[in-house]
Structures are given as C-alpha cells and as structure tokens.
Scaffold this motif. Structure first.
Motif, PDB file in Angstrom:
ATOM      1  N   VAL A  51       2.634  12.506   0.168  1.00 49.07           N
ATOM      2  CA  VAL A  51       3.723  11.879  -0.081  1.00 49.07           C
ATOM      3  C   VAL A  51       3.758  10.347   0.164  1.00 49.07           C
ATOM      4  CG1 VAL A  51       4.706  12.813   1.940  1.00 49.07           C
ATOM      5  CG2 VAL A  51       5.983  12.284  -0.142  1.00 49.07           C
ATOM      6  N   ASP A  52       3.152  10.330   1.528  1.00 50.74           N
ATOM      7  CA  ASP A  52       3.114   8.777   1.893  1.00 50.74           C
ATOM      8  C   ASP A  52       2.671   7.873   1.083  1.00 50.74           C
ATOM      9  OD1 ASP A  52       4.127   9.470   4.381  1.00 50.74           O
ATOM     10  OD2 ASP A  52       2.240  10.189   5.017  1.00 50.74           O
ATOM     11  N   THR A  53       1.413   8.013   0.116  1.00 54.36           N
ATOM     12  CA  THR A  53       1.066   7.325  -1.021  1.00 54.36           C
ATOM     13  C   THR A  53       1.882   6.959  -2.161  1.00 54.36           C
ATOM     14  OG1 THR A  53      -0.289   8.878  -2.071  1.00 54.36           O
ATOM     15  CG2 THR A  53      -1.314   8.065  -0.054  1.00 54.36           C
ATOM     16  N   TYR A  54       2.643   7.998  -2.465  1.00 53.78           N
ATOM     17  CA  TYR A  54       3.351   8.320  -3.681  1.00 53.78           C
ATOM     18  C   TYR A  54       4.579   7.182  -3.230  1.00 53.78           C
ATOM     19  CZ  TYR A  54       0.796  12.437  -4.411  1.00 53.78           C
ATOM     20  OH  TYR A  54      -0.038  13.547  -4.452  1.00 53.78           O
ATOM     21  N   ILE A  55       5.313   7.106  -1.991  1.00 53.95           N
ATOM     22  CA  ILE A  55       6.186   6.376  -1.816  1.00 53.95           C
ATOM     23  C   ILE A  55       5.900   4.974  -1.861  1.00 53.95           C
ATOM     24  CG2 ILE A  55       7.995   5.778   0.151  1.00 53.95           C
ATOM     25  CD1 ILE A  55       7.837   8.684   1.218  1.00 53.95           C
ATOM     26  N   ARG A  56       4.825   4.609  -1.202  1.00 55.33           N
ATOM     27  CA  ARG A  56       4.251   3.258  -1.105  1.00 55.33           C
ATOM     28  C   ARG A  56       3.934   2.757  -2.400  1.00 55.33           C
ATOM     29  NH1 ARG A  56      -0.773   3.189  -2.653  1.00 55.33           N
ATOM     30  NH2 ARG A  56      -1.513   4.335  -0.875  1.00 55.33           N
ATOM     31  N   GLU A  57       3.479   3.656  -3.456  1.00 52.24           N
ATOM     32  CA  GLU A  57       3.252   3.277  -4.830  1.00 52.24           C
ATOM     33  C   GLU A  57       4.578   2.731  -5.391  1.00 52.24           C
ATOM     34  OE1 GLU A  57       0.850   6.350  -6.267  1.00 52.24           O
ATOM     35  OE2 GLU A  57      -0.938   5.278  -5.517  1.00 52.24           O
ATOM     36  N   GLY A  58       5.709   3.625  -5.012  1.00 51.22           N
ATOM     37  CA  GLY A  58       6.840   3.219  -5.710  1.00 51.22           C
ATOM     38  C   GLY A  58       7.262   4.430  -6.782  1.00 51.22           C
ATOM     39  N   VAL A  59       6.518   5.376  -6.737  1.00 50.83           N
ATOM     40  CA  VAL A  59       6.629   6.554  -7.972  1.00 50.83           C
ATOM     41  C   VAL A  59       7.298   7.760  -7.367  1.00 50.83           C
ATOM     42  CG1 VAL A  59       4.787   5.593  -9.117  1.00 50.83           C
ATOM     43  CG2 VAL A  59       4.116   7.377  -7.268  1.00 50.83           C
ATOM     44  N   PHE A  60       7.764   7.881  -6.054  1.00 45.85           N
ATOM     45  CA  PHE A  60       8.261   9.198  -5.450  1.00 45.85           C
ATOM     46  C   PHE A  60       9.649   9.099  -5.850  1.00 45.85           C
ATOM     47  CE2 PHE A  60       9.411  11.743  -1.772  1.00 45.85           C
ATOM     48  CZ  PHE A  60       9.097  12.901  -2.267  1.00 45.85           C
ATOM     49  N   VAL A  61      10.211  10.111  -5.658  1.00 47.80           N
ATOM     50  CA  VAL A  61      12.081  10.189  -5.789  1.00 47.80           C
ATOM     51  C   VAL A  61      12.493   9.512  -4.852  1.00 47.80           C
ATOM     52  CG1 VAL A  61      12.074  12.331  -4.376  1.00 47.80           C
ATOM     53  CG2 VAL A  61      13.788  11.872  -6.260  1.00 47.80           C
ATOM     54  N   VAL A  62      12.190   9.133  -3.780  1.00 48.29           N
ATOM     55  CA  VAL A  62      12.814   8.324  -2.714  1.00 48.29           C
ATOM     56  C   VAL A  62      11.995   6.997  -2.666  1.00 48.29           C
ATOM     57  CG1 VAL A  62      13.021   8.092  -0.230  1.00 48.29           C
ATOM     58  CG2 VAL A  62      13.186  10.376  -1.164  1.00 48.29           C
ATOM     59  N   ARG A  63      12.904   5.858  -2.733  1.00 49.98           N
ATOM     60  CA  ARG A  63      12.457   4.588  -2.856  1.00 49.98           C
ATOM     61  C   ARG A  63      12.992   3.954  -1.698  1.00 49.98           C
ATOM     62  NH1 ARG A  63      10.095   2.170  -7.473  1.00 49.98           N
ATOM     63  NH2 ARG A  63      11.065   0.281  -7.081  1.00 49.98           N
ATOM     64  N   PRO A  64      12.413   3.653  -0.393  1.00 55.12           N
ATOM     65  CA  PRO A  64      13.070   2.820   0.818  1.00 55.12           C
ATOM     66  C   PRO A  64      13.184   1.570   0.238  1.00 55.12           C
ATOM     67  CG  PRO A  64      10.484   3.416   1.171  1.00 55.12           C
ATOM     68  CD  PRO A  64      10.708   4.096  -0.121  1.00 55.12           C
ATOM     69  N   ASP A  65      14.375   1.024   1.005  1.00 56.67           N
ATOM     70  CA  ASP A  65      14.452  -0.430   1.016  1.00 56.67           C
ATOM     71  C   ASP A  65      13.325  -1.271   1.568  1.00 56.67           C
ATOM     72  OD1 ASP A  65      16.982   0.213  -0.068  1.00 56.67           O
ATOM     73  OD2 ASP A  65      17.938   0.081   1.895  1.00 56.67           O
ATOM     74  N   LEU A  66      12.801  -2.275   0.840  1.00 55.47           N
ATOM     75  CA  LEU A  66      11.580  -3.058   1.362  1.00 55.47           C
ATOM     76  C   LEU A  66      12.345  -4.049   2.244  1.00 55.47           C
ATOM     77  CD1 LEU A  66      10.058  -3.530  -2.204  1.00 55.47           C
ATOM     78  CD2 LEU A  66       9.322  -2.137  -0.255  1.00 55.47           C
ATOM     79  N   PRO A  67      11.714  -4.628   3.083  1.00 56.23           N
ATOM     80  CA  PRO A  67      10.260  -3.968   3.686  1.00 56.23           C
ATOM     81  C   PRO A  67      10.464  -2.734   4.328  1.00 56.23           C
ATOM     82  CG  PRO A  67      10.689  -5.832   4.932  1.00 56.23           C
ATOM     83  CD  PRO A  67      11.806  -5.727   4.357  1.00 56.23           C
ATOM     84  N   TYR A  68       9.447  -1.808   4.405  1.00 56.35           N
ATOM     85  CA  TYR A  68       9.631  -0.768   5.056  1.00 56.35           C
ATOM     86  C   TYR A  68       8.114  -0.088   5.674  1.00 56.35           C
ATOM     87  CZ  TYR A  68       6.863   2.319   2.161  1.00 56.35           C
ATOM     88  OH  TYR A  68       5.884   2.913   1.122  1.00 56.35           O
ATOM     89  N   THR A  69       8.158   0.747   6.512  1.00 54.89           N
ATOM     90  CA  THR A  69       6.981   1.195   7.810  1.00 54.89           C
ATOM     91  C   THR A  69       6.770   2.661   7.095  1.00 54.89           C
ATOM     92  OG1 THR A  69       7.328  -0.368   9.440  1.00 54.89           O
ATOM     93  CG2 THR A  69       6.112   1.792   9.628  1.00 54.89           C
ATOM     94  N   PRO A  70       5.580   2.896   6.221  1.00 55.96           N
ATOM     95  CA  PRO A  70       5.326   4.209   5.831  1.00 55.96           C
ATOM     96  C   PRO A  70       5.205   4.932   6.966  1.00 55.96           C
ATOM     97  CG  PRO A  70       3.658   2.525   5.068  1.00 55.96           C
ATOM     98  CD  PRO A  70       4.584   1.771   6.144  1.00 55.96           C
TER      99      PRO A  70
END
Length: 330
Positions: A51-70
């Motif tokens: 799931v960490d990789t999906y978030i970093r790619e921006g394809v997960f349901v959760v998209r944190p505000d940038l910049p962010y720490t995984p």
C-alpha cells in the motif's frame, strides 16, 4: 523544540507522486509536535507494505498532501507523550500503524495513542516494524470478514508474503486447518515451518488441479485476485468465503459458481475498520504477541537511502519470504 533537543530530523520526502525516484532523504524535516493524546516515537525501523507504493504512485484512494513522508508501520521507543496520554511513557518499546502524523520513514513520528502498541521484549524492533499492516490485515480478513471458526479449512494464496505468513500464524493459533501456496522452494519451506498443514507451489501448472481434487475450502485469502479469483470460486465449500486482500488488475468470473453454493467474495481494507473493529483486531494481535505466536519473519533490511529499493522490491519480488523493512537509525 521537543525533548529530543533539536527541531529537525532526517526523513524520506515525496514531493511529487510517481516512481521510486521521487523518494528523497532530506536532513531538515521538522520533528512533529505532540498533541494532547499523541505519542512521539523515535523510529528505529520502518515497515514497508504494498500500500505504501500505491500511495507514493498516487493511485490509492488516499492521496496525502504533498510533500509527505511514506510509511504506515514502524517500531521504536517513546520519546515524549501528550498530557492526556495514559498508556505510555518515555522509554517504552512500541510499534505503530495507521495513525501517524508523519510517515515512519523518518527519525521521529507522532501517532495517536490508540494507534501505538506495546512491543514485547521477546520481539526486536525489526520484527516490530513488520507487525502492523500484515497482522492487522490477516486478523481482520480471517475473523472480522470471513468469521473463520475452529476446524475450518483455509487456503492462503501467496502465503509466503508478510500478510500470508501472519495469516498462517494466526490461523494455526486459532485451530484452523491451513493450506498455503508459494512460488519458490524457500517460500514453501517457510510456510510449512510456520505451521501450514499443506503447501503447494503456485508456479507449477498442476497445482490448481491438485487443489480441485482435494477437500474444498471454507475460507480463501486471496493476495492476487486478478490472477486467481476465477479459480477460487471452484475451490469453495458451501457458504465458503473468499476474501480479496490484494489485486493488481481486473478479472472475469462466473457468478453462477457463487449461486449454487451460496458462497461469497468480499474485500478487506484496514482503512474502513470502525473504532470498535480496530479495538478488537489490535487486542487480538497484542494478545498474540503475549502468547508468543506473533513472530514476524523479516526477509531483508534496507538503509534509509535504500527505501526506494524496498518500494521497488516489494512489488517486483519473484518469491516473497516475509517482511521488508527499512533501518531508519540505530
């Protein structure tokens, strides 16, 4: 300024969604402040999950505000606590998951007290970083979604990965009959050593035919639904339950296979768990730590500078053998 004695730290930052090249170690990231019901953790080891990789790619349901720490998972020592925290004190060994103010690929993270858990001395920090998502997901899949009962037969596709091994350990501790699949000799041996009653190599052409010839399954935990879901529907017993934990694409199935057996397919996601469900599943895993059956298997440890490699490897592995973690600091 915190009790740390400084206001900045080293951490991985992602300033733009995309590939692993977006993960950069920066040396002047602010150490998070501690809220009234929060715990500041000095992170020694960060867990890595798909799931960490999906978030970093921006394809997960959760998209944190940038910049962010995984990083959802991590283990370390309590550095400071908020004035309304009652369960922890500075110096306590802990692990955390799904509740941090900043990701765990950082020297310090701040987490809600309800998402911080005691790490027994029998487990290392490296093991502690592998508890969160793998064990909480496996526990939720088996008991909150599948409602597995003692004596039922469970098939775990991809049992040598972090979630799969957690499910093997949890299942055996609760009296389930566990059959696991893996894709390498080492993975098969690992699953067997964790207590599986039988193992199959899912890279062999005949493995599915062998499963179909045997006794059907009450519960199937599916890590790669886009490949296996159609086949899973032929392996379930009446009122069987297939729980989709992972999928990397679409799949075509025959719904009629569900109708005659009144079997079912459902997904699992920790983000949808209610507060009461979180209490139940975390209590179950913490009890497992005390009882001794929570034993995370760590396949590889990376440095903070190699965090991008860990993200790459967890998705592109040709044969999973447990957890991948990142050493943040000594």
């Amino acid at each position: 300024m915190t009790s740390v004695g400084r206001s900045i730290m080293r951490a991985v930052l992602v300033r733009q969604f995309g590939g692993v090249e977006q993960m950069k170690v920066e040396n002047d990231v602010p150490i998070p402040s501690v809220g009234d019901k929060q715990v500041l953790i000095r992170v020694f080891i960060s867990g890595v999950n798909p799931v960490d990789t999906y978030i970093r790619e921006g394809v997960f349901v959760v998209r944190p505000d940038l910049p962010y720490t995984p990083g959802y998972d991590g283990a370390g020592v309590v550095e400071a606590v908020g004035k309304r925290v009652t369960q922890f004190k500075p110096g306590d060994r802990v692990f955390t998951s799904h509740g941090t103010q900043i990701g765990t690929l950082a020297e310090f993270t701040c987490a809600d007290e309800t998402r911080v858990f005691p790490l027994d001395d029998k487990l290392t920090f490296t093991q502690g970083a592998g508890i969160g998502i793998p064990y909480f997901t496996a526990y939720r899949a088996l008991f909150q979604k599948a409602h597995a009962k003692k004596g039922e037969r469970v098939l775990i596709h991809g049992a040598s990965g972090a979630v799969g091994l957690a499910a093997v350990q949890i299942g055996k501790a609760h009296g389930l009959c566990i059959v696991g699949t893996a894709g390498t000799k080492e993975g098969l041996e690992l699953v067997k050593n964790m207590g599986a009653d039988a193992v199959f190599n899912h890279r062999e052409k005949q493995y599915m035919a062998q499963l179909e010839q045997g006794e059907k399954f009450d519960v199937i935990l599916e890590m790669l639904a886009n490949v296996n879901l159609g086949k899973d529907l032929t392996l379930m017993s009446p009122r069987g339950r297939t729980i989709v934990i992972g999928s990397r694409g679409t799949v075509t199935i025959d719904p009629r296979l569900l109708m005659g057996l009144e079997s079912s397919v459902m997904g699992v996601a920790l983000l949808t768990a209610t507060p009461d469900e979180w209490k139940d599943l975390t209590a179950g895993v913490v009890e497992g730590i005390k009882a001794g059956w929570v034993k995370p298997i760590v396949d590889k440890v990376y440095t903070l500078e190699e965090a991008g490699n860990a993200h790459h490897d967890i998705i592109n592995s040709k044969g999973a053998k447990g957890n991948l973690v990142v050493k943040v600091q000594d």
